[in-house]
Design a protein around this motif. Structure first.
Motif, PDB file in Angstrom:
ATOM      1  N   ILE A  86       0.836  -1.204   0.000  1.00  0.00           N
ATOM      2  CA  ILE A  86       0.000   0.000   0.000  1.00  0.00           C
ATOM      3  C   ILE A  86       0.869   1.251   0.000  1.00  0.00           C
ATOM      4  O   ILE A  86       0.603   2.205  -0.733  1.00  0.00           O
ATOM      5  CB  ILE A  86      -0.954  -0.006   1.210  1.00  0.00           C
ATOM      6  N   ALA A  87       1.926   1.246   0.796  1.00  0.00           N
ATOM      7  CA  ALA A  87       2.831   2.392   0.845  1.00  0.00           C
ATOM      8  C   ALA A  87       3.494   2.615  -0.512  1.00  0.00           C
ATOM      9  O   ALA A  87       3.608   3.759  -0.973  1.00  0.00           O
ATOM     10  CB  ALA A  87       3.889   2.182   1.925  1.00  0.00           C
ATOM     11  N   MET A  88       3.911   1.533  -1.157  1.00  0.00           N
ATOM     12  CA  MET A  88       4.535   1.657  -2.479  1.00  0.00           C
ATOM     13  C   MET A  88       3.546   2.224  -3.491  1.00  0.00           C
ATOM     14  O   MET A  88       3.899   3.107  -4.287  1.00  0.00           O
ATOM     15  CB  MET A  88       5.051   0.287  -2.939  1.00  0.00           C
ATOM     16  N   GLU A  89       2.308   1.757  -3.474  1.00  0.00           N
ATOM     17  CA  GLU A  89       1.293   2.258  -4.400  1.00  0.00           C
ATOM     18  C   GLU A  89       1.018   3.738  -4.175  1.00  0.00           C
ATOM     19  O   GLU A  89       0.839   4.494  -5.135  1.00  0.00           O
ATOM     20  CB  GLU A  89       0.006   1.453  -4.253  1.00  0.00           C
ATOM     21  N   GLU A  90       0.988   4.172  -2.919  1.00  0.00           N
ATOM     22  CA  GLU A  90       0.758   5.592  -2.625  1.00  0.00           C
ATOM     23  C   GLU A  90       1.877   6.464  -3.170  1.00  0.00           C
ATOM     24  O   GLU A  90       1.617   7.532  -3.722  1.00  0.00           O
ATOM     25  CB  GLU A  90       0.608   5.817  -1.128  1.00  0.00           C
ATOM     26  N   ILE A  91       3.116   6.026  -3.027  1.00  0.00           N
ATOM     27  CA  ILE A  91       4.256   6.792  -3.554  1.00  0.00           C
ATOM     28  C   ILE A  91       4.146   6.893  -5.075  1.00  0.00           C
ATOM     29  O   ILE A  91       4.318   7.973  -5.656  1.00  0.00           O
ATOM     30  CB  ILE A  91       5.604   6.141  -3.163  1.00  0.00           C
ATOM     31  N   ILE A  92       3.827   5.785  -5.721  1.00  0.00           N
ATOM     32  CA  ILE A  92       3.706   5.780  -7.188  1.00  0.00           C
ATOM     33  C   ILE A  92       2.579   6.700  -7.631  1.00  0.00           C
ATOM     34  O   ILE A  92       2.751   7.514  -8.538  1.00  0.00           O
ATOM     35  CB  ILE A  92       3.483   4.343  -7.706  1.00  0.00           C
ATOM     36  N   ASP A  93       1.410   6.588  -6.974  1.00  0.00           N
ATOM     37  CA  ASP A  93       0.248   7.395  -7.366  1.00  0.00           C
ATOM     38  C   ASP A  93       0.447   8.886  -7.111  1.00  0.00           C
ATOM     39  O   ASP A  93       0.114   9.714  -7.949  1.00  0.00           O
ATOM     40  CB  ASP A  93      -1.006   6.924  -6.624  1.00  0.00           C
ATOM     41  N   GLU A  94       0.994   9.235  -5.952  1.00  0.00           N
ATOM     42  CA  GLU A  94       1.102  10.646  -5.580  1.00  0.00           C
ATOM     43  C   GLU A  94       2.336  11.336  -6.145  1.00  0.00           C
ATOM     44  O   GLU A  94       2.296  12.521  -6.471  1.00  0.00           O
ATOM     45  CB  GLU A  94       1.074  10.784  -4.064  1.00  0.00           C
ATOM     46  N   CYS A  95       3.453  10.611  -6.261  1.00  0.00           N
ATOM     47  CA  CYS A  95       4.708  11.241  -6.681  1.00  0.00           C
ATOM     48  C   CYS A  95       5.115  10.873  -8.101  1.00  0.00           C
ATOM     49  O   CYS A  95       6.023  11.486  -8.662  1.00  0.00           O
ATOM     50  CB  CYS A  95       5.832  10.848  -5.710  1.00  0.00           C
ATOM     51  N   GLU A  96       4.470   9.846  -8.653  1.00  0.00           N
ATOM     52  CA  GLU A  96       4.750   9.381 -10.013  1.00  0.00           C
ATOM     53  C   GLU A  96       6.211   9.014 -10.227  1.00  0.00           C
ATOM     54  O   GLU A  96       6.791   9.303 -11.272  1.00  0.00           O
ATOM     55  CB  GLU A  96       4.267  10.408 -11.036  1.00  0.00           C
ATOM     56  N   VAL A  97       6.806   8.399  -9.200  1.00  0.00           N
ATOM     57  CA  VAL A  97       8.181   7.889  -9.282  1.00  0.00           C
ATOM     58  C   VAL A  97       8.221   6.499  -8.661  1.00  0.00           C
ATOM     59  O   VAL A  97       7.333   6.125  -7.892  1.00  0.00           O
ATOM     60  CB  VAL A  97       9.204   8.805  -8.552  1.00  0.00           C
TER      61      VAL A  97
END
Length: 54
Positions: free
Chosen positions: A12-23
């Motif tokens: 979940i933490a990884m998905e949030e970083i990808i979704d919010e920061c696009e990296v």
């Protein structure tokens, strides 16, 4: 952005970083020296990972 999380919530933490920061997220295993008195960002468990966009 930095999230501290347990084994259950690392995805979940990884998905949030990808979704919010696009990296791609950087996942680091916390060592004994890094252990925090805080809990997982998603539950009350002790965090074992640091997931960040750095």
């Amino acid at each position: 952005m930095i999230k501290f999380c347990c084994h259950t919530h690392v995805d979940i933490a990884m998905e949030e970083i990808i979704d919010e920061c696009e990296v791609a997220p950087v996942v680091e295993l916390l060592t004994e020296n890094d252990k925090l008195s805080t809990s997982c960002s998603y539950c009350e468990e002790t965090p074992i990972y640091k997931v960040s966009n750095e």
